[in-house]
Motif scaffolding. Structure first.
Motif, PDB file in Angstrom:
ATOM      1  N   SER A 125       1.381  -1.206   0.106  1.00 48.59           N
ATOM      2  CA  SER A 125       0.023  -0.053  -0.359  1.00 48.59           C
ATOM      3  C   SER A 125       1.226   0.905   0.209  1.00 48.59           C
ATOM      4  O   SER A 125       0.556   2.228  -0.371  1.00 48.59           O
ATOM      5  CB  SER A 125      -1.072  -0.304   1.430  1.00 48.59           C
ATOM      6  N   ASP A 126       1.721   1.296   0.628  1.00 48.52           N
ATOM      7  CA  ASP A 126       2.367   2.496   0.310  1.00 48.52           C
ATOM      8  C   ASP A 126       3.750   2.553  -0.719  1.00 48.52           C
ATOM      9  O   ASP A 126       5.120   3.100  -0.725  1.00 48.52           O
ATOM     10  CB  ASP A 126       3.852   1.969   1.547  1.00 48.52           C
ATOM     11  N   VAL A 127       3.315   2.183  -1.964  1.00 47.84           N
ATOM     12  CA  VAL A 127       4.439   2.185  -3.194  1.00 47.84           C
ATOM     13  C   VAL A 127       3.346   2.414  -4.235  1.00 47.84           C
ATOM     14  O   VAL A 127       1.635   1.995  -4.638  1.00 47.84           O
ATOM     15  CB  VAL A 127       4.357   0.479  -3.888  1.00 47.84           C
ATOM     16  N   ASP A 128       3.289   3.336  -5.085  1.00 44.93           N
ATOM     17  CA  ASP A 128       2.503   4.228  -6.372  1.00 44.93           C
ATOM     18  C   ASP A 128       2.693   2.989  -6.683  1.00 44.93           C
ATOM     19  O   ASP A 128       3.786   3.101  -8.061  1.00 44.93           O
ATOM     20  CB  ASP A 128       3.007   5.754  -6.554  1.00 44.93           C
ATOM     21  N   ALA A 129       1.703   1.738  -7.814  1.00 49.18           N
ATOM     22  CA  ALA A 129       2.499   1.201  -8.204  1.00 49.18           C
ATOM     23  C   ALA A 129       2.312   1.897 -10.215  1.00 49.18           C
ATOM     24  O   ALA A 129       3.011   1.479 -10.842  1.00 49.18           O
ATOM     25  CB  ALA A 129       0.838   0.199  -8.537  1.00 49.18           C
ATOM     26  N   GLY A 130       1.170   2.822  -9.925  1.00 50.66           N
ATOM     27  CA  GLY A 130       1.982   3.534 -10.989  1.00 50.66           C
ATOM     28  C   GLY A 130       3.348   4.711 -11.934  1.00 50.66           C
ATOM     29  O   GLY A 130       3.514   4.968 -12.983  1.00 50.66           O
ATOM     30  N   ARG A 131       3.829   4.763 -10.265  1.00 52.28           N
ATOM     31  CA  ARG A 131       5.429   5.350 -10.663  1.00 52.28           C
ATOM     32  C   ARG A 131       6.759   4.166  -9.969  1.00 52.28           C
ATOM     33  O   ARG A 131       7.615   4.202  -8.865  1.00 52.28           O
ATOM     34  CB  ARG A 131       5.423   6.691  -9.620  1.00 52.28           C
ATOM     35  N   ILE A 132       6.863   3.131 -11.096  1.00 55.44           N
ATOM     36  CA  ILE A 132       7.938   2.097 -10.002  1.00 55.44           C
ATOM     37  C   ILE A 132       8.852   2.711 -11.315  1.00 55.44           C
ATOM     38  O   ILE A 132       9.029   2.141 -12.534  1.00 55.44           O
ATOM     39  CB  ILE A 132       7.066   0.768 -10.103  1.00 55.44           C
ATOM     40  N   ALA A 133       9.776   2.878 -11.246  1.00 56.12           N
ATOM     41  CA  ALA A 133      11.664   2.937 -12.200  1.00 56.12           C
ATOM     42  C   ALA A 133      12.191   1.987 -11.917  1.00 56.12           C
ATOM     43  O   ALA A 133      12.329   1.567 -10.595  1.00 56.12           O
ATOM     44  CB  ALA A 133      11.745   4.291 -11.618  1.00 56.12           C
ATOM     45  N   LEU A 134      13.101   2.212 -12.817  1.00 59.98           N
ATOM     46  CA  LEU A 134      14.162   0.434 -12.969  1.00 59.98           C
ATOM     47  C   LEU A 134      15.389   1.374 -13.027  1.00 59.98           C
ATOM     48  O   LEU A 134      15.633   2.000 -14.561  1.00 59.98           O
ATOM     49  CB  LEU A 134      13.688  -0.259 -13.801  1.00 59.98           C
ATOM     50  N   THR A 135      16.452   1.092 -12.279  1.00 57.76           N
ATOM     51  CA  THR A 135      17.425   1.931 -12.808  1.00 57.76           C
ATOM     52  C   THR A 135      19.363   0.200 -12.970  1.00 57.76           C
ATOM     53  O   THR A 135      18.415  -0.274 -12.237  1.00 57.76           O
ATOM     54  CB  THR A 135      18.199   2.163 -11.876  1.00 57.76           C
ATOM     55  N   GLY A 136      19.598   0.369 -13.392  1.00 55.86           N
ATOM     56  CA  GLY A 136      21.120  -0.668 -13.964  1.00 55.86           C
ATOM     57  C   GLY A 136      22.431   0.291 -13.656  1.00 55.86           C
ATOM     58  O   GLY A 136      22.366   1.337 -14.911  1.00 55.86           O
ATOM     59  N   LEU A 137      22.681  -0.217 -12.659  1.00 57.66           N
ATOM     60  CA  LEU A 137      24.232   0.249 -12.377  1.00 57.66           C
ATOM     61  C   LEU A 137      25.232  -0.613 -13.369  1.00 57.66           C
ATOM     62  O   LEU A 137      25.552  -1.736 -13.082  1.00 57.66           O
ATOM     63  CB  LEU A 137      24.941   0.383 -11.890  1.00 57.66           C
ATOM     64  N   SER A 138      26.488  -0.180 -14.265  1.00 52.95           N
ATOM     65  CA  SER A 138      27.128  -1.041 -14.565  1.00 52.95           C
ATOM     66  C   SER A 138      26.681  -2.301 -15.932  1.00 52.95           C
ATOM     67  O   SER A 138      25.907  -1.438 -16.365  1.00 52.95           O
ATOM     68  CB  SER A 138      27.980  -1.734 -13.562  1.00 52.95           C
ATOM     69  N   MET A 139      27.003  -3.427 -15.790  1.00 49.01           N
ATOM     70  CA  MET A 139      26.407  -4.138 -16.455  1.00 49.01           C
ATOM     71  C   MET A 139      24.561  -4.207 -16.445  1.00 49.01           C
ATOM     72  O   MET A 139      24.936  -4.964 -17.446  1.00 49.01           O
ATOM     73  CB  MET A 139      26.964  -5.511 -15.910  1.00 49.01           C
ATOM     74  N   ALA A 140      24.307  -3.780 -15.053  1.00 49.77           N
ATOM     75  CA  ALA A 140      22.996  -3.757 -14.758  1.00 49.77           C
ATOM     76  C   ALA A 140      22.262  -2.761 -15.997  1.00 49.77           C
ATOM     77  O   ALA A 140      21.255  -2.551 -16.460  1.00 49.77           O
ATOM     78  CB  ALA A 140      22.536  -3.552 -13.656  1.00 49.77           C
ATOM     79  N   GLY A 141      23.288  -2.381 -16.622  1.00 49.03           N
ATOM     80  CA  GLY A 141      22.697  -0.758 -17.777  1.00 49.03           C
ATOM     81  C   GLY A 141      22.824  -1.914 -18.786  1.00 49.03           C
ATOM     82  O   GLY A 141      21.504  -2.141 -20.263  1.00 49.03           O
ATOM     83  N   ASN A 142      22.756  -3.166 -19.258  1.00 43.65           N
ATOM     84  CA  ASN A 142      22.618  -4.573 -20.193  1.00 43.65           C
ATOM     85  C   ASN A 142      20.830  -5.393 -19.299  1.00 43.65           C
ATOM     86  O   ASN A 142      20.078  -5.315 -19.614  1.00 43.65           O
ATOM     87  CB  ASN A 142      23.366  -4.813 -20.059  1.00 43.65           C
TER      88      ASN A 142
END
Length: 469
Positions: A278-295
């Motif tokens: 309930s404390d997460v806005d399901a319409g505003r979930i972002a995903l980041t990837g650092l270093s090889m996670a940029g893949n």
């Protein structure tokens, strides 16, 4: 890795591999809108510019802590964490002096940073540290253990790798325990091994907030996510989720689960868990990837459409191209032939530093490789992990990404030069491209000297892309 050797046809394999040591080691380390525009942070200096005389092609234009570019990059990474409390400038520079005085090596590096982590996890003499002091000491200890862990396979005690990982994990867990509020921890189902997660919130009010899922690279530790997203998210009233995926942290060093090319199978359970809160806005979930996670993060976003915004730091289409040509050419379509080349022609000629580099680079893709390295040996099966790295290529799926995407690039990018721009060009979703440069000290893979600048760019873009409702 920093380069591909030029005109290597006349070189012996030993000469070519010896030339990999510096470049390979470095890479181990390794205001926009959705208006389809490109920007560059700062003005790039001449390619030969160097602030302190660092060798061009190694760590150009940066502070020289160590003459070896691999160790220098890691030292800069530790120093950069100071802006978020993940290190102390005096502690890092004192460790650097100690290592240089003793003689730079994997052994002296590991010993010095491990000792520093151990000291911080004990109470200082003559005082009774309060909760906040113990919390911050544990955060710095986690960084220093991570520094030691990074080079342990090249030390005299490679068998201590899991023990050293557990020390760093213990420091991270102590830090989290002392946060206010402490992050919510859980094990999210993934195959036979749950994914450990740490869900950070600005407070425990239950307020619904935007949330960023922070994805680490091939050799990062959780403490890196504090400097590259958690702290910045909390300051901006965002939630932040940190996790260990296959090939990372606990799943690699303890559970012995290697990377998967289908990263959507990792991220989807995380999103399932978040949207149920309930404390997460399901319409505003972002995903980041650092270093090889940029893949990894773009691969996941191509299939997991509940991600509202994506950031690749840097963009990476083909991690296999992060290895020099001399390494890639060992791989043939035939497993037996490949491994014969590796074991009969390459390994006997492999310099010790290059061997340590290869052990580190391949262990997240092969448990036999990791176990051999812990015994001080070079792995014998090159083919299997090499094919696993090759399978991470996402060129064919980038066009499936539909959410707004920010692609970061770095001047003097060592790992994946040119790939961020290529990814940006292939994207068909709303997109932005930002290149961080030496003009503000933000050059090199993931801007090790400038995580604050890095976070400013990322979160300015996220908040503009996913404004409050």
């Amino acid at each position: 890795m920093t380069h591909e050797s030029q005109d290597a046809s006349h070189l012996s394999r030993r000469t070519a591999l010896a030339g990999l040591v510096g470049g390979a080691g470095v890479a181990l380390a390794t205001g926009c809108t959705s208006s389809n525009r490109t920007s560059t942070q700062g003005v790039a200096p001449s390619p030969t510019a160097s602030a302190t005389g660092s060798p061009v092609g190694a760590t150009p234009g940066v502070m020289t802590l160590f003459r070896d570019p691999a160790f220098n990059f890691s030292g800069l990474w530790a120093l950069g964490g100071a802006g978020f409390g993940g290190s102390e400038v005096g502690e890092v520079l004192t460790a650097v002096n100690t290592i240089n005085k003793a003689g730079l090596s994997s052994q002296t590096y590991v010993e010095t940073f491990k000792k520093l982590g151990d000291q911080l996890m004990r109470a200082p003499e003559g005082s009774k540290p309060d909760r906040q002091t113990r919390r911050l000491r544990a955060l710095r200890a986690a960084q220093y253990y991570a520094q030691a862990l990074f080079f342990v396979l090249g030390s005299d005690t490679p068998e201590s790798e899991e023990e050293l990982y557990r020390a760093g994990r213990g420091a991270w867990d102590k830090f989290c325990e002392l946060c206010d509020p402490a992050p919510v921890t859980a094990g999210i189902p993934y195959g036979k091994t749950p994914l450990p997660v740490w869900f950070f919130r600005p407070d425990d009010s239950g307020k619904q907030r935007p949330t960023v899922i922070l994805t680490n690279g091939s050799d990062g530790q959780n403490v890196d996510m504090w400097a590259y997203g958690v702290s910045a998210a909390l300051e901006r009233d965002w939630n932040a989720l940190v996790y260990d995926g296959p090939g990372q942290g606990q799943l690699l060093f303890v559970n012995r689960v290697v990377f998967t090319p289908r990263w959507e199978t990792v991220v989807t359970p995380l999103v399932d868990w978040l949207v149920a809160r309930s404390d997460v806005d399901a319409g505003r979930i972002a995903l980041t990837g650092l270093s090889m996670a940029g893949n990894l993060a773009p691969r996941a976003a191509a299939f997991e459409k509940r991600i509202a915004a994506l950031v690749a730091m840097p963009g990476c289409l083909e991690p296999w191209l992060g290895f020099p040509r001399e390494i890639r050419e060992i791989l043939t379509p035939n497993k037996e032939q490949t491994n014969n080349i590796w074991n009969k022609e390459v390994v006997p000629e492999l310099p010790a530093a290059a061997a340590a580099t290869m052990k580190k680079r391949f262990e997240p893709f092969s448990i036999p490789s990791m176990l051999a390295a812990r015994e001080g040996k070079v792995f014998t099966d090159f083919y299997t992990p090499a094919k696993s790295i090759e399978a991470l290529t996402i060129t064919s799926v980038v066009g499936r990404i539909t959410m707004p995407t920010l692609v970061l690039d770095y001047e003097y990018e060592q790992f994946y030069p040119g790939q961020p721009r290529t990814m940006f060009d292939k994207l068909t979703s709303p997109k932005d491209y930002v290149k961080l440069t030496a003009a503000t000290g933000a050059q090199l893979h993931c801007s090790p000297m400038a995580p604050q600048q890095h976070c400013n760019v990322v979160f300015d873009w996220l908040q503009e892309t996913l404004p409050g409702r």
